[in-house]
Design an enzyme around this catalytic site. Structure first.
Site, PDB file in Angstrom:
ATOM      1  N   CYS A   2      12.556  56.358 -10.580  1.00 10.91           N
ATOM      2  CA  CYS A   2      13.744  57.152 -10.864  1.00 10.91           C
ATOM      3  C   CYS A   2      14.967  56.248 -10.924  1.00 10.91           C
ATOM      4  CB  CYS A   2      13.938  58.205  -9.772  1.00 10.91           C
ATOM      5  SG  CYS A   2      12.474  59.217  -9.459  1.00 10.91           S
ATOM      6  N   ASP A 101       5.166  61.780  -2.511  1.00 14.33           N
ATOM      7  CA  ASP A 101       5.382  60.659  -1.603  1.00 14.33           C
ATOM      8  C   ASP A 101       6.823  60.635  -1.097  1.00 14.33           C
ATOM      9  OD1 ASP A 101       6.273  60.037  -4.165  1.00 14.33           O
ATOM     10  OD2 ASP A 101       5.831  57.906  -3.987  1.00 14.33           O
ATOM     11  N   ILE A 289       0.674  43.913 -27.655  1.00 18.07           N
ATOM     12  CA  ILE A 289       1.398  43.724 -28.907  1.00 18.07           C
ATOM     13  C   ILE A 289       1.048  42.360 -29.477  1.00 18.07           C
ATOM     14  CG2 ILE A 289       3.327  45.229 -28.280  1.00 18.07           C
ATOM     15  CD1 ILE A 289       4.995  42.737 -27.772  1.00 18.07           C
ATOM     16  N   SER A 363       0.357  46.163 -14.656  1.00 25.31           N
ATOM     17  CA  SER A 363       0.585  44.870 -15.303  1.00 25.31           C
ATOM     18  C   SER A 363       0.091  43.741 -14.406  1.00 25.31           C
ATOM     19  CB  SER A 363       2.074  44.667 -15.617  1.00 25.31           C
ATOM     20  OG  SER A 363       2.755  44.115 -14.518  1.00 25.31           O
ATOM     21  N   GLY A 364      -0.028  42.553 -14.983  1.00 27.36           N
ATOM     22  CA  GLY A 364      -0.495  41.383 -14.242  1.00 27.36           C
ATOM     23  C   GLY A 364       0.617  40.497 -13.743  1.00 27.36           C
TER      24      GLY A 364
END
Length: 633
Positions: A2, A101, A289, A363-364
């Site tokens: 948020c 949460d 991409i 993601s890594g």
């Protein structure tokens, strides 16, 4: 995930700023398109923009107040172990009204105060208001994944997820010239400073308590460092531990009430994350991409191999140079503080396209900084180890200076790397780290400033800033682990994570980073250098641990990074806006911040056969100038 903002008014003058609360909340709409609300009393105002991820019902909307009406929470982030914490709280008699949460965090903070932070596994920036005590308690997550800015004067204390929200309260805008000097070297501004005087960033693992009489900052978490003792377990045991920790970190981050996918660049790090995610989430969607016009930068074929092996539903967004260039203006318009990591362009487009299919993506990110994945890490280790090749690189430094250097092909990129290696060998560990962290030397960056700007520059202030940023590197006998720890505290939060947060949240996409689960970070920091770089193999333990589950083609190939063909753009599509507008001599003289002659010389080098890293420095100036015209003109 948020956007949050708020105000604490110290007096009647400060309360006048409450009229800006709705606007300051609204400017964060891209971070949370699903719901907006504000609450305030005579002293405190809180605003929240919601991106619904866990419990998408109105019961989980914020600001969230407990049943007693005493405490109100605004929260940006996710607590991945909230189910376990909820069970513990229910055993203590807490009754919940939602499945979120957020409510778990609210009650945990009420019961345990700042001690609750140590129980959280997740990323977050939040503010808890206690109406009875007239106090606010704020905290940022351990690694600095989620941002929080603040500003304070005699009348009010302001805070927000982005600086544009703080500016919406109508503060006076003044440039911080020490921060600008740092930016001209690094292309980003490290915390706690920002480009605006008086506006600061909270540090990773930092908390702030404020009431009518107290303003207290604390570092509640600092990552442990390698203690130079022999590893208690062998290398094979280390691999088993990494696999167990990382898979559990991925599993915890699959909790979502909205569509979830995974970035898949074709590199080892994102491939490992996607592989684990696919094990526990059948039909996983993966996203990458590629550059149709730039095969040197394109890695989609590797991503396709991984997607086929793990059985994911793979989406490739194949882009032309014109596709990429069309989004440059959108990105520049969205930047509320100069930030010139050009790979942000690719992350922005990837996030925009991914958001059409998912609201959450794994993601890594983080693996390179933890385990030694960059060229500079290998170079630092080579200097420590010495050897004939390193001595030869140093001896031939005059040759590297005159050879053409550029990132755009293998040979000229090699010359660029050898030049930096030769230069770095002559420097102390602290100076070497600082030089390799940026694109320009301190003297080069300072020369770009006008005489008027130099008068406003406080050298002592800058030196204190620089010393604080380099405090984690010993003056002598520094090891690679010291170098990596410095990256964990500087490059990771202020460049890499800033890039991902800004570009993903511009499209209301939540990005989760399993490698930065604090248990994985602490494990990585416990490993000796030999487990990270050994015999020229970078991220050795990551490569070895997951070799059997990844396609063989991912190994033994050069690391590309998430780059874009920036040099070509600056020389072609963007040449007019550079020469006739943003970096035009006439505008530079009118503006009075930069030295027109030095900028002109830099532009000339951009179009030469030996551009080196000039394209990155020009891009840094373009970003700043675009930002300056947006916020000061």
């Amino acid at each position: 995930m948020c956007g949050i903002t708020g105000i604490y008014a110290f007096n009647m003058i400060g309360r006048v700023s409450m009229i800006h609360l709705a606007k300051a909340t609204q400017v964060l709409d891209h971070r949370g398109p699903d719901f907006q609300n504000t609450v305030h009393d005579e002293a405190v105002g809180l605003g929240h923009r919601r991106l619904s991820i866990i419990d998408t019902t109105p019961d989980a909307n914020q600001p969230m107040t407990d049943p007693s009406g005493r405490y109100t929470l605004i929260f940006n982030g996710e607590i991945f172990n909230f189910s376990q914490l909820r069970q513990e709280l229910e055993a203590r008699g807490i009754t919940f009204r939602s499945l979120s949460d957020t409510e778990v965090l609210l009650h945990l903070l009420i019961l345990e105060g700042s001690e609750a932070l140590n129980k959280l596994n997740g990323f977050f920036a939040f503010a808890l208001y206690d109406r009875r005590q007239k106090s606010i308690f704020m905290a940022r997550d351990r690694m600095g994944i989620k941002p929080l800015y603040y500003f304070s004067d005699n009348d009010r204390f302001l805070f927000a997820s982005e600086m544009k929200s703080i500016l919406a309260y109508g503060i006076e805008k003044q440039l911080d010239f020490e921060a600008l000097h740092t930016y001209l070297q690094l292309n980003y501004i490290p915390a706690p400073r920002t480009i605006m005087k008086g506006v600061k960033k909270m540090l990773p693992g930092e908390s702030i308590y404020i009431d009518a009489n107290i303003f207290e900052k604390k570092i509640w978490y600092t990552p442990p460092r390698y203690n130079e003792k022999p590893a208690s377990e062998g290398y094979e045991d280390q691999q088993k531990q990494l696999a167990t920790l990382l898979e559990d970190a991925v599993l915890k981050r699959l909790v979502s009430d909205v569509p979830l996918g995974s970035f898949l660049s074709g590199g080892i790090d994102s491939s490992v994350i996607a592989t684990f995610a696919a094990r526990h989430k059948p039909g996983l969607h993966t996203f990458s991409i590629g550059y149709r016009d730039e095969p040197f930068f394109d890695e989609t074929n590797y991503a396709q191999l991984v997607a086929k092996k793990i059985g994911s539903q793979h989406h490739v967004f194949s882009l032309t140079n014109s596709d990429l260039y069309r989004h440059v203006h959108e990105i520049l318009d969205g930047i509320d503080e100069p930030f010139a990591d050009s790979s942000a362009i690719a992350v922005n487009i990837l996030s925009r396209e991914t958001r059409k299919h998912a609201t959450v993506a794994l993601s890594g990110d983080g693996a390179d900084e933890l385990f030694g994945g960059y060229n500079k890490h290998a170079a630092f280790q080579r200097i420590i180890e010495g050897g004939g090749a390193v001595r030869a690189a140093a001896a031939l430094e005059p040759l590297w200076h005159i050879l053409p250097k550029s990132r755009n092909n293998k040979l000229t990129n090699l010359f660029r790397q050898l030049d930096r290696l030769g230069e770095g060998m002559k420097l102390s560990p602290k100076d070497r780290y600082w030089r390799w962290a940026g694109y320009a030397r301190e003297s080069e960056a300072f020369a770009l400033l006008s005489a008027n700007s130099k008068e406003k520059f406080d050298a002592d202030n800058y030196n204190k800033l620089r010393s604080a940023l380099l405090e984690n590197i010993p003056g002598h006998n520094a090891t690679l682990n010291d170098f990596l720890y410095a990256d964990l505290r500087l490059v990771l939060p202020d460049d890499m994570l800033t890039k991902v947060d800004r570009m993903s949240m511009a499209h209301a996409l939540e990005v989760r980073v399993p490698f930065l689960d604090h248990r994985v970070v602490e494990f990585a920091n416990s490993l000796p250098v030999s487990s990270k770089i050994n015999g020229g193999i970078r991220k050795r333990i990551v490569q070895d641990t997951f070799r059997e589950i990844l396609p063989e083609e991912l190994y033994n190939r050069p690391k590309k990074g998430f780059e874009v063909p920036l040099l070509k753009w600056l020389r072609t599509d963007m040449r007019s806006i550079i020469e006739d507008d943003l970096l035009a001599d006439s505008w530079l003289r009118e503006q009075g911040i930069f030295n027109p002659e030095k900028v002109h010389k830099l532009r000339k080098k951009l179009y030469s056969s030996d551009p080196g890293d000039t394209h990155a420095r020009i891009w840094g100036l373009v970003v700043f100038q675009w930002w300056y015209k947006r916020y000061f003109i």
